[in-house]
Design a protein around this motif. Structure first.
Motif, PDB file in Angstrom:
ATOM      1  N   LYS A   1       0.839  -1.202   0.000  1.00  0.00           N
ATOM      2  CA  LYS A   1       0.000   0.000   0.000  1.00  0.00           C
ATOM      3  C   LYS A   1       0.871   1.249   0.000  1.00  0.00           C
ATOM      4  O   LYS A   1       1.861   1.325   0.713  1.00  0.00           O
ATOM      5  CB  LYS A   1      -0.931   0.008   1.202  1.00  0.00           C
ATOM      6  N   GLY A   2       0.509   2.212  -0.834  1.00  0.00           N
ATOM      7  CA  GLY A   2       1.258   3.450  -0.931  1.00  0.00           C
ATOM      8  C   GLY A   2       2.439   3.376  -1.885  1.00  0.00           C
ATOM      9  O   GLY A   2       3.148   4.347  -2.076  1.00  0.00           O
ATOM     10  N   LYS A   3       2.637   2.218  -2.505  1.00  0.00           N
ATOM     11  CA  LYS A   3       3.736   2.022  -3.449  1.00  0.00           C
ATOM     12  C   LYS A   3       3.192   1.986  -4.872  1.00  0.00           C
ATOM     13  O   LYS A   3       2.026   1.685  -5.097  1.00  0.00           O
ATOM     14  CB  LYS A   3       4.480   0.706  -3.181  1.00  0.00           C
ATOM     15  N   VAL A   4       4.054   2.304  -5.827  1.00  0.00           N
ATOM     16  CA  VAL A   4       3.702   2.223  -7.242  1.00  0.00           C
ATOM     17  C   VAL A   4       4.651   1.238  -7.906  1.00  0.00           C
ATOM     18  O   VAL A   4       5.864   1.325  -7.722  1.00  0.00           O
ATOM     19  CB  VAL A   4       3.809   3.600  -7.933  1.00  0.00           C
ATOM     20  N   ALA A   5       4.092   0.319  -8.673  1.00  0.00           N
ATOM     21  CA  ALA A   5       4.893  -0.658  -9.405  1.00  0.00           C
ATOM     22  C   ALA A   5       4.745  -0.402 -10.903  1.00  0.00           C
ATOM     23  O   ALA A   5       3.635  -0.218 -11.400  1.00  0.00           O
ATOM     24  CB  ALA A   5       4.422  -2.070  -9.080  1.00  0.00           C
ATOM     25  N   VAL A   6       5.862  -0.387 -11.610  1.00  0.00           N
ATOM     26  CA  VAL A   6       5.860  -0.288 -13.062  1.00  0.00           C
ATOM     27  C   VAL A   6       6.226  -1.673 -13.584  1.00  0.00           C
ATOM     28  O   VAL A   6       7.307  -2.177 -13.291  1.00  0.00           O
ATOM     29  CB  VAL A   6       6.868   0.762 -13.567  1.00  0.00           C
ATOM     30  N   VAL A   7       5.315  -2.271 -14.339  1.00  0.00           N
ATOM     31  CA  VAL A   7       5.540  -3.612 -14.853  1.00  0.00           C
ATOM     32  C   VAL A   7       5.642  -3.544 -16.372  1.00  0.00           C
ATOM     33  O   VAL A   7       4.676  -3.192 -17.050  1.00  0.00           O
ATOM     34  CB  VAL A   7       4.414  -4.587 -14.437  1.00  0.00           C
ATOM     35  N   THR A   8       6.820  -3.850 -16.908  1.00  0.00           N
ATOM     36  CA  THR A   8       6.999  -3.847 -18.356  1.00  0.00           C
ATOM     37  C   THR A   8       6.463  -5.145 -18.933  1.00  0.00           C
ATOM     38  O   THR A   8       6.481  -6.191 -18.287  1.00  0.00           O
ATOM     39  CB  THR A   8       8.487  -3.676 -18.724  1.00  0.00           C
ATOM     40  N   GLY A   9       5.950  -5.055 -20.143  1.00  0.00           N
ATOM     41  CA  GLY A   9       5.390  -6.242 -20.780  1.00  0.00           C
ATOM     42  C   GLY A   9       4.178  -6.772 -20.058  1.00  0.00           C
ATOM     43  O   GLY A   9       3.936  -7.974 -20.019  1.00  0.00           O
ATOM     44  N   ALA A  10       3.393  -5.882 -19.483  1.00  0.00           N
ATOM     45  CA  ALA A  10       2.294  -6.296 -18.606  1.00  0.00           C
ATOM     46  C   ALA A  10       0.964  -6.483 -19.319  1.00  0.00           C
ATOM     47  O   ALA A  10      -0.046  -6.693 -18.672  1.00  0.00           O
ATOM     48  CB  ALA A  10       2.131  -5.285 -17.477  1.00  0.00           C
ATOM     49  N   SER A  11       0.952  -6.442 -20.646  1.00  0.00           N
ATOM     50  CA  SER A  11      -0.322  -6.573 -21.351  1.00  0.00           C
ATOM     51  C   SER A  11      -0.762  -8.018 -21.528  1.00  0.00           C
ATOM     52  O   SER A  11      -1.892  -8.274 -21.929  1.00  0.00           O
ATOM     53  CB  SER A  11      -0.245  -5.889 -22.722  1.00  0.00           C
ATOM     54  N   LYS A  12       0.128  -8.980 -21.223  1.00  0.00           N
ATOM     55  CA  LYS A  12      -0.242 -10.391 -21.376  1.00  0.00           C
ATOM     56  C   LYS A  12       0.725 -11.284 -20.602  1.00  0.00           C
ATOM     57  O   LYS A  12       1.764 -10.828 -20.129  1.00  0.00           O
ATOM     58  CB  LYS A  12      -0.250 -10.789 -22.849  1.00  0.00           C
ATOM     59  N   GLY A  13       0.349 -12.522 -20.488  1.00  0.00           N
ATOM     60  CA  GLY A  13       1.220 -13.546 -19.922  1.00  0.00           C
ATOM     61  C   GLY A  13       1.727 -13.267 -18.522  1.00  0.00           C
ATOM     62  O   GLY A  13       0.986 -12.835 -17.634  1.00  0.00           O
TER      63      GLY A  13
END
Length: 74
Positions: free
Chosen positions: A5-17
């Motif tokens: 909570k209170g954190k931001v995650a950037v996930v690359t290639g997150a549109s699938k799989g």
């Protein structure tokens, strides 16, 4: 996974799989998620909709992390 909570995650290639599963898992742990994608707008929008429908916070951001110019426009 710990409380994010209170954190931001950037996930690359997150549109699938695997990327989509990671984004959803981080959201379930409390993080707001940036769903990064390079070509699959529809896939990214589905992941964002799923996260938001389950009470999380997510946005989709298009960009190829291998291209410095894409990173500079965000």
């Amino acid at each position: 996974m710990s409380d994010l909570k209170g954190k931001v995650a950037v996930v690359t290639g997150a549109s699938k799989g695997i990327g989509a599963a990671i984004a959803k898992g981080l959201s379930a742990a409390g993080a707001a998620v940036v769903v990064n994608y390079s070509s699959s707008t529809e896939g990214a929008d589905r992941v964002v909709a799923d996260i938001n429908a389950n009470g999380g916070k997510a946005i989709a951001v298009k960009g190829d992390v291998a291209k410095a110019a894409d990173a500079a426009t965000v």
